[in-house]
Design a protein around this motif. Sequence first.
Motif, PDB file in Angstrom:
ATOM      1  N   PHE A 196      -3.437  -1.407   5.220  1.00  0.00           N
ATOM      2  CA  PHE A 196      -2.453  -0.609   4.482  1.00  0.00           C
ATOM      3  C   PHE A 196      -1.035  -0.943   4.942  1.00  0.00           C
ATOM      4  O   PHE A 196      -0.127  -1.101   4.135  1.00  0.00           O
ATOM      5  CB  PHE A 196      -2.709   0.886   4.669  1.00  0.00           C
ATOM      6  CG  PHE A 196      -3.843   1.434   3.854  1.00  0.00           C
ATOM      7  CD1 PHE A 196      -4.393   0.750   2.786  1.00  0.00           C
ATOM      8  CD2 PHE A 196      -4.369   2.674   4.165  1.00  0.00           C
ATOM      9  CE1 PHE A 196      -5.438   1.272   2.046  1.00  0.00           C
ATOM     10  CE2 PHE A 196      -5.414   3.210   3.426  1.00  0.00           C
ATOM     11  CZ  PHE A 196      -5.943   2.508   2.366  1.00  0.00           C
ATOM     12  N   MET A 197      -0.848  -1.051   6.250  1.00  0.00           N
ATOM     13  CA  MET A 197       0.476  -1.343   6.788  1.00  0.00           C
ATOM     14  C   MET A 197       0.961  -2.718   6.311  1.00  0.00           C
ATOM     15  O   MET A 197       2.102  -2.865   5.859  1.00  0.00           O
ATOM     16  CB  MET A 197       0.440  -1.293   8.321  1.00  0.00           C
ATOM     17  CG  MET A 197       1.789  -1.485   8.968  1.00  0.00           C
ATOM     18  SD  MET A 197       1.794  -1.228  10.760  1.00  0.00           S
ATOM     19  CE  MET A 197       0.425  -2.212  11.313  1.00  0.00           C
ATOM     20  N   ALA A 198       0.106  -3.717   6.389  1.00  0.00           N
ATOM     21  CA  ALA A 198       0.483  -5.062   5.953  1.00  0.00           C
ATOM     22  C   ALA A 198       0.772  -5.086   4.452  1.00  0.00           C
ATOM     23  O   ALA A 198       1.751  -5.695   4.006  1.00  0.00           O
ATOM     24  CB  ALA A 198      -0.622  -6.059   6.297  1.00  0.00           C
ATOM     25  N   THR A 199      -0.059  -4.409   3.688  1.00  0.00           N
ATOM     26  CA  THR A 199       0.122  -4.381   2.234  1.00  0.00           C
ATOM     27  C   THR A 199       1.414  -3.681   1.856  1.00  0.00           C
ATOM     28  O   THR A 199       2.177  -4.176   1.021  1.00  0.00           O
ATOM     29  CB  THR A 199      -1.078  -3.685   1.561  1.00  0.00           C
ATOM     30  OG1 THR A 199      -2.270  -4.372   1.948  1.00  0.00           O
ATOM     31  CG2 THR A 199      -0.953  -3.705   0.060  1.00  0.00           C
ATOM     32  N   ARG A 200       1.672  -2.524   2.469  1.00  0.00           N
ATOM     33  CA  ARG A 200       2.916  -1.793   2.188  1.00  0.00           C
ATOM     34  C   ARG A 200       4.133  -2.663   2.459  1.00  0.00           C
ATOM     35  O   ARG A 200       5.071  -2.705   1.671  1.00  0.00           O
ATOM     36  CB  ARG A 200       3.006  -0.535   3.055  1.00  0.00           C
ATOM     37  CG  ARG A 200       2.379   0.673   2.454  1.00  0.00           C
ATOM     38  CD  ARG A 200       2.717   1.917   3.279  1.00  0.00           C
ATOM     39  NE  ARG A 200       1.505   2.680   3.455  1.00  0.00           N
ATOM     40  CZ  ARG A 200       0.823   2.818   4.580  1.00  0.00           C
ATOM     41  NH1 ARG A 200       1.235   2.276   5.684  1.00  0.00           N
ATOM     42  NH2 ARG A 200      -0.275   3.523   4.620  1.00  0.00           N
ATOM     43  N   GLU A 201       4.112  -3.348   3.591  1.00  0.00           N
ATOM     44  CA  GLU A 201       5.273  -4.150   3.968  1.00  0.00           C
ATOM     45  C   GLU A 201       5.422  -5.367   3.058  1.00  0.00           C
ATOM     46  O   GLU A 201       6.533  -5.725   2.669  1.00  0.00           O
ATOM     47  CB  GLU A 201       5.169  -4.573   5.432  1.00  0.00           C
ATOM     48  CG  GLU A 201       6.477  -4.998   6.034  1.00  0.00           C
ATOM     49  CD  GLU A 201       7.537  -3.912   6.058  1.00  0.00           C
ATOM     50  OE1 GLU A 201       8.733  -4.267   5.977  1.00  0.00           O
ATOM     51  OE2 GLU A 201       7.207  -2.712   6.142  1.00  0.00           O
ATOM     52  N   LEU A 202       4.320  -5.994   2.693  1.00  0.00           N
ATOM     53  CA  LEU A 202       4.389  -7.127   1.762  1.00  0.00           C
ATOM     54  C   LEU A 202       4.941  -6.696   0.405  1.00  0.00           C
ATOM     55  O   LEU A 202       5.699  -7.435  -0.224  1.00  0.00           O
ATOM     56  CB  LEU A 202       3.006  -7.756   1.573  1.00  0.00           C
ATOM     57  CG  LEU A 202       2.584  -8.756   2.637  1.00  0.00           C
ATOM     58  CD1 LEU A 202       1.086  -9.035   2.545  1.00  0.00           C
ATOM     59  CD2 LEU A 202       3.375 -10.045   2.506  1.00  0.00           C
ATOM     60  N   LEU A 203       4.565  -5.516  -0.047  1.00  0.00           N
ATOM     61  CA  LEU A 203       5.077  -5.020  -1.323  1.00  0.00           C
ATOM     62  C   LEU A 203       6.538  -4.585  -1.212  1.00  0.00           C
ATOM     63  O   LEU A 203       7.299  -4.704  -2.164  1.00  0.00           O
ATOM     64  CB  LEU A 203       4.223  -3.852  -1.825  1.00  0.00           C
ATOM     65  CG  LEU A 203       2.836  -4.221  -2.339  1.00  0.00           C
ATOM     66  CD1 LEU A 203       1.992  -2.972  -2.548  1.00  0.00           C
ATOM     67  CD2 LEU A 203       2.929  -5.039  -3.619  1.00  0.00           C
ATOM     68  N   ASP A 261      -4.750  -1.196  -5.918  1.00  0.00           N
ATOM     69  CA  ASP A 261      -5.175  -1.223  -7.313  1.00  0.00           C
ATOM     70  C   ASP A 261      -4.817  -2.583  -7.921  1.00  0.00           C
ATOM     71  O   ASP A 261      -4.150  -3.407  -7.300  1.00  0.00           O
ATOM     72  CB  ASP A 261      -4.552  -0.064  -8.106  1.00  0.00           C
ATOM     73  CG  ASP A 261      -3.031  -0.081  -8.114  1.00  0.00           C
ATOM     74  OD1 ASP A 261      -2.418  -1.174  -8.067  1.00  0.00           O
ATOM     75  OD2 ASP A 261      -2.437   1.007  -8.175  1.00  0.00           O
ATOM     76  N   ARG A 262      -5.268  -2.818  -9.121  1.00  0.00           N
ATOM     77  CA  ARG A 262      -5.113  -4.118  -9.777  1.00  0.00           C
ATOM     78  C   ARG A 262      -3.636  -4.499  -9.945  1.00  0.00           C
ATOM     79  O   ARG A 262      -3.252  -5.645  -9.751  1.00  0.00           O
ATOM     80  CB  ARG A 262      -5.834  -4.087 -11.135  1.00  0.00           C
ATOM     81  CG  ARG A 262      -5.789  -5.392 -11.905  1.00  0.00           C
ATOM     82  CD  ARG A 262      -6.077  -6.543 -11.043  1.00  0.00           C
ATOM     83  NE  ARG A 262      -7.325  -7.198 -11.291  1.00  0.00           N
ATOM     84  CZ  ARG A 262      -7.670  -8.293 -10.626  1.00  0.00           C
ATOM     85  NH1 ARG A 262      -6.908  -8.804  -9.710  1.00  0.00           N
ATOM     86  NH2 ARG A 262      -8.799  -8.876 -10.871  1.00  0.00           N
ATOM     87  N   GLN A 263      -2.794  -3.533 -10.279  1.00  0.00           N
ATOM     88  CA  GLN A 263      -1.374  -3.814 -10.482  1.00  0.00           C
ATOM     89  C   GLN A 263      -0.723  -4.304  -9.182  1.00  0.00           C
ATOM     90  O   GLN A 263      -0.007  -5.305  -9.174  1.00  0.00           O
ATOM     91  CB  GLN A 263      -0.658  -2.566 -10.992  1.00  0.00           C
ATOM     92  CG  GLN A 263       0.817  -2.789 -11.254  1.00  0.00           C
ATOM     93  CD  GLN A 263       1.515  -1.524 -11.735  1.00  0.00           C
ATOM     94  OE1 GLN A 263       0.935  -0.444 -11.742  1.00  0.00           O
ATOM     95  NE2 GLN A 263       2.756  -1.659 -12.135  1.00  0.00           N
ATOM     96  N   LYS A 264      -0.982  -3.613  -8.084  1.00  0.00           N
ATOM     97  CA  LYS A 264      -0.409  -4.027  -6.801  1.00  0.00           C
ATOM     98  C   LYS A 264      -1.006  -5.348  -6.338  1.00  0.00           C
ATOM     99  O   LYS A 264      -0.311  -6.176  -5.750  1.00  0.00           O
ATOM    100  CB  LYS A 264      -0.613  -2.941  -5.751  1.00  0.00           C
ATOM    101  CG  LYS A 264       0.258  -1.738  -6.001  1.00  0.00           C
ATOM    102  CD  LYS A 264       0.009  -0.648  -5.000  1.00  0.00           C
ATOM    103  CE  LYS A 264       0.880   0.547  -5.342  1.00  0.00           C
ATOM    104  NZ  LYS A 264       0.402   1.764  -4.748  1.00  0.00           N
TER     105      LYS A 264
END
Length: 111
Positions: free
Chosen positions: A60-67, A93-96
């Motif tokens: 979650f942390m890596a994904t949040r920061e990448l986004l 989700d698919r959009q992210k």
Amino acid sequence: MNLPQSTAAPAPSNPHLAAVLQNKFGLSLLLVVLSRGEDLQSSDPATESTQNNQWTEVMFMATRELLRIPQAALAKPISIPTNLVSLFSRYVDRQKLNLLETKLQLVQGTR
């Protein structure tokens, strides 16, 4: 499992992780570690709940920061793991997922 949807203010950015994403070696290493970690996590059904929760938080942390980080600020990784889509698909989700994939592919091809 998807990133928690919150009406509160977005989670504060992680300055250390942001620095990693802006470094060619750092981003490349992070993607390899996430890829290998996800392979190990998903291949062991006996993984303890605590370890699973810790790994989920890392993802979650890596994904949040990448986004969060602007595409122009991302370093060009040396390579992108072939399992990139499946790596994040359990957590967003698919959009992210499409945003992440596009962002990393554009960075890979433009620098």
